[in-house]
Design a protein around this motif. Structure first.
Motif, PDB file in Angstrom:
ATOM      1  N   SER A  93      -2.783  13.203  -9.033  1.00 42.66           N
ATOM      2  CA  SER A  93      -1.320  13.263  -9.061  1.00 42.66           C
ATOM      3  C   SER A  93      -0.732  12.078  -9.819  1.00 42.66           C
ATOM      4  N   MET A  94      -1.231  10.885  -9.554  1.00 38.08           N
ATOM      5  CA  MET A  94      -0.714   9.705 -10.234  1.00 38.08           C
ATOM      6  C   MET A  94      -1.002   9.757 -11.724  1.00 38.08           C
ATOM      7  N   ARG A  95      -2.159  10.256 -12.084  1.00 45.06           N
ATOM      8  CA  ARG A  95      -2.489  10.373 -13.514  1.00 45.06           C
ATOM      9  C   ARG A  95      -1.499  11.305 -14.209  1.00 45.06           C
ATOM     10  N   LEU A  98       5.076  12.273  -5.461  1.00 49.07           N
ATOM     11  CA  LEU A  98       3.619  12.239  -5.342  1.00 49.07           C
ATOM     12  C   LEU A  98       3.124  13.332  -4.399  1.00 49.07           C
ATOM     13  N   GLU A  99       3.779  13.490  -3.264  1.00 48.24           N
ATOM     14  CA  GLU A  99       3.360  14.492  -2.283  1.00 48.24           C
ATOM     15  C   GLU A  99       3.539  15.906  -2.817  1.00 48.24           C
ATOM     16  N   ALA A 129       7.131   7.824  -8.129  1.00 46.55           N
ATOM     17  CA  ALA A 129       6.203   8.619  -7.320  1.00 46.55           C
ATOM     18  C   ALA A 129       6.598   8.716  -5.862  1.00 46.55           C
ATOM     19  N   GLN A 130       7.184   7.667  -5.309  1.00 42.55           N
ATOM     20  CA  GLN A 130       7.509   7.653  -3.877  1.00 42.55           C
ATOM     21  C   GLN A 130       8.925   8.139  -3.581  1.00 42.55           C
ATOM     22  N   HIS A 131       9.637   8.586  -4.592  1.00 43.79           N
ATOM     23  CA  HIS A 131      11.006   9.059  -4.410  1.00 43.79           C
ATOM     24  C   HIS A 131      11.025  10.557  -4.121  1.00 43.79           C
ATOM     25  N   ARG A 132      11.946  10.953  -3.273  1.00 45.13           N
ATOM     26  CA  ARG A 132      12.133  12.368  -2.991  1.00 45.13           C
ATOM     27  C   ARG A 132      12.968  13.010  -4.103  1.00 45.13           C
ATOM     28  N   GLU A 186       1.865   9.719 -14.532  1.00 46.70           N
ATOM     29  CA  GLU A 186       1.826   8.721 -15.609  1.00 46.70           C
ATOM     30  C   GLU A 186       1.955   9.391 -16.976  1.00 46.70           C
ATOM     31  N   ILE A 187       1.218  10.470 -17.194  1.00 48.18           N
ATOM     32  CA  ILE A 187       1.296  11.187 -18.464  1.00 48.18           C
ATOM     33  C   ILE A 187       2.726  11.643 -18.729  1.00 48.18           C
ATOM     34  N   LEU A 188       3.411  12.078 -17.672  1.00 43.47           N
ATOM     35  CA  LEU A 188       4.755  12.620 -17.805  1.00 43.47           C
ATOM     36  C   LEU A 188       5.845  11.560 -17.673  1.00 43.47           C
ATOM     37  N   GLY A 189       5.452  10.312 -17.522  1.00 47.13           N
ATOM     38  CA  GLY A 189       6.407   9.214 -17.551  1.00 47.13           C
ATOM     39  C   GLY A 189       7.245   9.032 -16.299  1.00 47.13           C
TER      40      GLY A 189
END
Length: 228
Positions: A126-128, A105-106, A139-142, A131-134
């Protein structure tokens, strides 16, 4: 298809001189419209990367015109080219180049913050995209906690973060196995349709190239439409 986002008109790009002169592009023409994915398939050394660099305003041609979202660039200053590139073009490379100390996400949010978007709006965008890219559940993983395919999909999201009108990709699935390549390519194609972006993608993968709207090749300095 919508309007023309990228147009090359009679573009020339040569390297060397005299007996060492290499004519990479010779009066080359290309048009890519919004929502269209165009694949470049050509042998190594044919000039695919040069074509991407010129299309992305990273190199200047010796002659001809590159028009980005209706703006002719041949007479723009370096600052003008930089601003146009920053505001309208996103890049995806063979290696993801994600920042390892930041989450997925960052990594997608950061370019938006640099461009002046506020944190809330940037996170929402970013979240959108994730989501589009599955890859929203990741999101919170490095990056080190993501698979190769997930890393590349996050890199695609980052390239699209600031609403570019053009995405240029140089072998975006080159480091991935065939099954993962298909997932990443389909995710990229879905993003292009969803966002109405014009995309020019260099690839050696003929099977993936057939899924593009059009396939072009480089032959004798010319850009030619082809079928495989």
């Amino acid at each position: 298809m919508s309007d023309v986002h990228l147009q090359l008109s009679k573009v020339h790009r040569h390297f060397g001189e005299g007996e060492t002169l290499v004519r990479v592009l010779e009066a080359a023409n290309l048009t890519v419209r919004g929502g269209e994915l165009v694949a470049i398939v050509a042998p190594s050394g044919a000039g695919k990367s040069t074509l991407l660099h010129i299309s992305g305003l990273l190199e200047r041609p010796q002659a001809g015109e590159v028009t980005i979202t209706g703006v002719a660039t041949s007479k723009l200053s370096e600052r003008g080219r930089t601003l146009l590139r920053r505001n309208t073009i996103g890049y995806v490379y063979q290696f993801h180049h994600l920042l390892p100390e930041f989450s997925a996400l960052e990594n997608v949010t950061m370019p938006q913050l640099i461009a002046g978007r506020d944190q809330t709006a940037a996170n929402r965008r970013s979240m959108r995209l994730l989501e589009i890219l599955g890859v929203a559940p990741r999101a919170q993983h490095r990056p080190a906690e993501l698979s190769g395919g997930e890393q590349q999909r996050v890199a695609i999201a980052r390239a699209a973060a600031n609403n570019p009108r053009i995405i240029l990709a140089d072998e975006p699935t080159g480091n991935l196995d065939p099954a993962t390549s298909e997932v990443v390519f389909e995710a990229l194609a879905g993003l292009i349709r969803e966002e109405g972006v014009a995309a020019l993608i260099a690839t050696h993968n003929f099977d993936l190239a057939r899924r593009a709207n059009r396939i072009v090749t480089l032959r004798n300095g010319l850009i030619e439409d082809t079928t495989l």
